[in-house]
Design an enzyme around this catalytic site. Structure first.
Site, PDB file in Angstrom:
ATOM      1  CE  LYS A   1      -1.874  -1.502   3.919  1.00 54.10           C
ATOM      2  NZ  LYS A   1      -3.302  -1.279   3.891  1.00 54.10           N
ATOM      3  NE  ARG A   2       1.696   6.439  -2.296  1.00 57.56           N
ATOM      4  CZ  ARG A   2       1.634   7.557  -2.994  1.00 57.56           C
ATOM      5  NH1 ARG A   2       0.831   7.649  -4.041  1.00 57.56           N
ATOM      6  NH2 ARG A   2       2.396   8.579  -2.704  1.00 57.56           N
TER       7      ARG A   2
ATOM      8  CB  THR B   1     -10.040  -1.004  -1.474  1.00 56.91           C
ATOM      9  OG1 THR B   1      -8.878  -0.294  -1.929  1.00 56.91           O
ATOM     10  CG2 THR B   1     -11.224  -0.062  -1.370  1.00 56.91           C
TER      11      THR B   1
ATOM     12  CE  LYS C   1      -2.229   3.920   2.992  1.00 56.77           C
ATOM     13  NZ  LYS C   1      -3.446   3.090   2.853  1.00 56.77           N
TER      14      LYS C   1
ATOM     15  CE  LYS D   1      -7.613  -3.698  -4.306  1.00 59.94           C
ATOM     16  NZ  LYS D   1      -6.462  -2.782  -4.511  1.00 59.94           N
TER      17      LYS D   1
HETATM   18  C1  PLP Z   1      -6.092  -1.715  -3.773  1.00 59.32           C
HETATM   19  C2  PLP Z   1      -4.917  -0.912  -4.092  1.00 59.32           C
HETATM   20  C3  PLP Z   1      -4.529   0.127  -3.255  1.00 59.32           C
HETATM   21  C4  PLP Z   1      -5.243   0.457  -1.960  1.00 59.32           C
HETATM   22  O1  PLP Z   1      -4.665  -0.304  -0.917  1.00 59.32           O
HETATM   23  P1  PLP Z   1      -4.934   0.036   0.624  1.00 59.32           P
HETATM   24  O2  PLP Z   1      -4.303  -1.121   1.320  1.00 59.32           O
HETATM   25  O3  PLP Z   1      -6.420   0.042   0.794  1.00 59.32           O
HETATM   26  O4  PLP Z   1      -4.295   1.320   0.919  1.00 59.32           O
HETATM   27  C5  PLP Z   1      -3.410   0.861  -3.579  1.00 59.32           C
HETATM   28  N1  PLP Z   1      -2.700   0.589  -4.691  1.00 59.32           N
HETATM   29  C6  PLP Z   1      -3.032  -0.415  -5.520  1.00 59.32           C
HETATM   30  C7  PLP Z   1      -2.198  -0.678  -6.717  1.00 59.32           C
HETATM   31  C8  PLP Z   1      -4.146  -1.196  -5.257  1.00 59.32           C
HETATM   32  O5  PLP Z   1      -4.484  -2.180  -6.094  1.00 59.32           O
END
Ligand code: PLP
Length: 807
Positions: A547-548, A655, A553, A659
């Site tokens: 994630k970022r 999100t 985070k 996943k």
């Molecule tokens: C789903 C997704 C995110 C969001 O990730 P979080 O864990 O919710 O911050 C960021 N970048 C990509 C490429 C993603 O597919």
């Protein structure tokens, strides 16, 4: 070339003929001279032809029905690759595979030639892409509107452990998916002045650029509908000043073109913090104005009366980036279409909806008033007019001075600023959060006073992800196993995954799913070996945080716990440790010093741990460079454990968490964002929760928080922090992390110290569960079975019924 080309069935033969025809006539190559990239282009163009038929049919149906369209305005669309998505949704994957195989090509290999369209930073942009897919899948007529960035998000290289930003050149070989629509172009003005004219006023901008539409088709599941993603590119009205050019001033002659080009060159690489630069405001107005002009033009052309706009258009603002839409729509209605202010205000509010994505007060967009006024003088007047109306309503409602100051569209504290969130809130009939906790906190914190004034406006729409990309396409092995177990109804309705609940203890199903997971891990290990040189054991627990990179985070919490674990393994090699692979990935905003330092720390820890023979195969650490959608599609199906460990109250939804669960990973997480709802769906025993709640975080801050005492009181934590601070992982620069660690002792805003012990215990709880394979498999099945609710089809269904009035 294959030795024995397989005979093609009639369907595949038709596709094959089409591809060869496209290769010859549109790519201009014969089969022998064609390179893999030519075949890739021919494959996309042949598929696109099929998509176009559905596209035109969808458009025709929408015009005939004269119904309502949804317009999704977003400065970011993190779409990733489209080939597999479009093939799978059109139901042509098998035929295309066969056709390409007969020419000696592997579809999976050709797919890799498609650049990953990274027109977004992270979750917010990916949400917009999932929403576009679900809108088409639910057969809702919709347009996505954004910017066609020529370079998009930067490409991340890791150089000696440091992030380096390189331009992403996704358009270098052209983009076979898109159509430039020269006829759909609009003038976008900046600056200048406002003069009286007739009964009203006239804005005479000092500069104008032309916005030109570039359309990409978005195919829904089973090809039901094809919608349009319309991204704007910019062009100067006067691309070259020939007089200047001929006089020898070659650069000056192209100045206008460069100015226009600058608008669509790059996406600001900041996530969860506003860029605050003039170019960013120009980008926001550029794409918002073009989109609103396009929407109003379409409406007036087909319906005649601009006042019926809300019956035919629902415009959703993805965060405040397009919030200037409120003033732009008012300007068009009043200045161009001659409506009275009050009537225009009613039309505007009934048309617009606003989605909030962050609560951090420092992350809310606002613009210095002098800048806003200089760039958008007419919009400034409109903002004042709206503001006096809103403040009148606040007075009438009996709100006190403090509340009124908080509601005002103008921040009067210090340098005056225009508050984009307050503008978006006032000008919309719906304001939604993206998870239940986030929506509650919106009411209690940033929007408390606006919520008192307009109590019916805030509502919740918990985010979702499209199960097509995030299950069906990225994890075909799991899909095949699930089909054997419960049939294929879940392909059309992710809620049907719940049928797995009855089989959650079935050892055969558990075993099959475990085999798929292992195969995905083997494939990921091979890929990561190529990317990073690190060799991974596919039987280890794959523990993933992608994630970022952001302090909230808390990648740093994970890294400190990794160091503590490393210490323990070395001190007690005799214990029965669960072998772990720690996988990290993510980009840091280029100006975010601490985030970049955290990337370096991950790489420093990786180098040390991976080369230490005393931990053997028990612990490996990998930082995967250039995290993007395509990498997520490889990593998530191979994950055992999903790290969702933000400081409670700070992650609006997440999100990524959805996943992972959909692909059978267990979550270790805080009670934050959508984690809470994931826990409610999968059950407390199938998720590992730790840490302070949002309420406790707030209470701890109020009560006075002393991280130093906590760190010094926890031997494991203290040792790990000291090791990092003293240069154990950075012998080339022992002071490198002294400041980062010092910050934990002194302030620790994100409460790593407060949550460390609980997190470390939760990790040991994960180990215990891993050592019971049957129990782990049951929990994995329970996760898959119960997160169908987090499909973006469910989310879009709620927007459609409760905000947009479609469906
Ligand atoms: C789903 C997704 C995110 C969001 O990730 P979080 O864990 O919710 O911050 C960021 N970048 C990509 C490429 C993603 O597919």
């Amino acid at each position: 070339m294959p030795l024995v080309p397989a005979p093609l069935d009639p369907q595949a033969r038709l596709i094959d003929q089409h591809i060869v025809d496209v290769l010859n006539h549109r790519v201009g190559k014969d089969e022998r001279a064609a390179k893999p990239h030519d075949w890739f282009t021919a494959t996309v163009l042949a598929l696109r032809d099929k998509v176009i038929d559905r596209w035109m049919e969808s458009t025709r149906r929408t015009y005939e029905a004269r119904g309502k369209r949804v317009y999704y305005l977003s400065l970011e669309f993190l779409i990733g690759r489209l080939l597999r998505d479009a093939l799978s949704n059109m139901g042509l994957t098998r035929e295309m595979e066969a056709a390409l195989r007969s020419h000696g090509f592997d579809l999976a290999e050709l797919e890799k030639l498609e650049p990953d369209a990274a027109l977004g930073n992270g979750g917010l942009g990916r949400l917009a892409a999932c929403f576009m897919e679900s809108l088409a899948s639910l057969d809702i007529p919709a347009y996505g509107y954004g910017i066609r960035y020529k370079n998009g998000m930067f490409r991340q290289a890791i150089d000696d452990g440091w992030q380096r930003e390189l331009p992403e050149t996704w358009l270098a070989h052209g983009n076979p998916w898109e159509f430039e629509r020269r006829e759909s172009s609009y003038l976008i003005g900046f600056g200048g002045e406002v003069r009286p004219s007739g009964d009203g006023v006239e804005w005479q901008p000092a500069e104008r650029v032309e916005a030109i539409a570039v359309d990409t088709p978005v195919v829904g599941w089973r090809g039901k509908r094809v919608n349009t993603l319309r991204l704007w590119t910019a062009q100067a009205l006067d691309p070259i000043r020939l007089d200047a050019f001929n006089a020898g001033d070659h650069l000056g002659a192209l100045k206008e073109e460069v100015r226009a080009d600058t608008l669509v060159r790059v996406l600001y690489p900041a996530d969860s913090s506003p860029a605050g630069q003039e170019l960013r405001l120009r980008q926001e107005y550029f794409f918002t104005s073009a989109s609103i002009q396009d929407i109003v033009r379409r409406h007036v052309q087909y319906e005649g009366d601009v006042r019926t706009l809300p019956d035919h258009a629902a415009i959703q603002l993805n965060d405040t980036h397009p919030a200037v839409a409120v003033a732009e729509l008012m300007r068009l209605l009043v200045d161009v279409h001659g409506l009275e202010f009050d009537e225009a205000w009613g039309v505007t509010k009934r048309t617009l909806g606003y989605t909030n994505h962050t609560l951090l007060p420092e992350a809310l967009e606002s613009w210095p008033l002098p800048l806003f006024e200089r760039l958008l003088p007419r919009h400034m007047q409109i903002v004042y007019a709206i503001n006096s109306r809103v403040l009148r309503e606040a007075h009438k409602a009996g709100l006190d001075g403090g509340a009124i100051a908080a509601i005002s569209l103008i921040d009067e504290n210090g340098e005056r600023r225009v508050r984009m969130a307050n503008l978006a809130f006032s000008g919309s009939h719906s304001v939604n959060g993206v998870a239940a906790l986030h929506t509650d906190l919106m009411k209690q914190t940033v929007f408390a006073d606006l919520h008192r004034l307009y109590p019916d406006r805030i509502n919740n729409k918990t985010n979702g992800v499209t199960p097509r990309r995030w299950l069906q396409q990225c994890n075909p092995g799991l899909v095949a196993t699930l089909k054997d177990a419960i049939g294929d109804a879940f392909l059309d309705d992710a809620g049907k995954l719940a049928d797995l609940n009855a089989m959650a203890d079935d050892p055969v199903l558990g075993e099959r799913i475990a085999e798929v997971k292992r195969a995905n891990k083997v494939a990921l290990a091979a890929h990561l070996k190529d990317l990073t040189g690190v060799r991974l054991n596919p039987d280890a627990l794959f523990d993933v945080q992608i994630k970022r990179i952001h302090e909230y985070k808390r990648q740093l919490l994970n890294l400190i716990e990794t160091v503590a674990l490393y210490d323990q393994i070395r001190s007690h090699p005799e214990r029965d440790w669960v072998p772990r692979v720690k996988i990290f990935g993510g980009k840091a905003a280029s100006s975010y010093h601490n985030a970049k330092l955290i990337i370096k720390l991950a790489n420093d820890i990786a180098r040390r741990v991976n080369s230490d023979p005393s931990v053997g195969g028990l612990l490996k650490v990998v930082f995967v460079p250039n995290y993007n959608v395509s990498l997520a599609e490889r990593i998530i199906p191979a994950a055992d454990l999903s790290e969702q460990i933000s400081t409670a109250g700070l992650e609006a939804s997440g999100t990524g968490n959805m996943k992972f669960a959909l692909n059978g990973a267990l979550t270790i997480g805080t009670l934050d964002g959508a984690n809470i709802e994931i826990k409610d769906h999968v059950g407390d025993e199938n998720i590992v929760i730790f840490g302070l709640t949002a309420e406790e975080v707030a209470a701890t801050r109020t009560a006075g928080y002393n991280p130093r005492a906590i760190i010094e009181g926890n031997r494991e934590l203290h040792q790990a922090v000291q090791a990092i601070a003293s240069g154990v992982f950075s012998p080339d620069d022992p002071q490198r992390y002294a400041g980062l660690m010092g910050g934990l002792y002194d302030s620790d805003w994100f409460m790593l110290a407060a949550d460390f012990e609980s997190y470390a215990n939760a990790q040991r709880e994960v180990d215990r569960r891993w050592e019971n394979p049957a129990g782990w498999r049951t929990a994995a099945i329970k996760n898959i079975a119960n997160v169908g609710w987090f499909s973006s089809d469910r989310t879009i269904g709620e927007y459609a019924r409760e905000i947009w009035g479609v469906l």
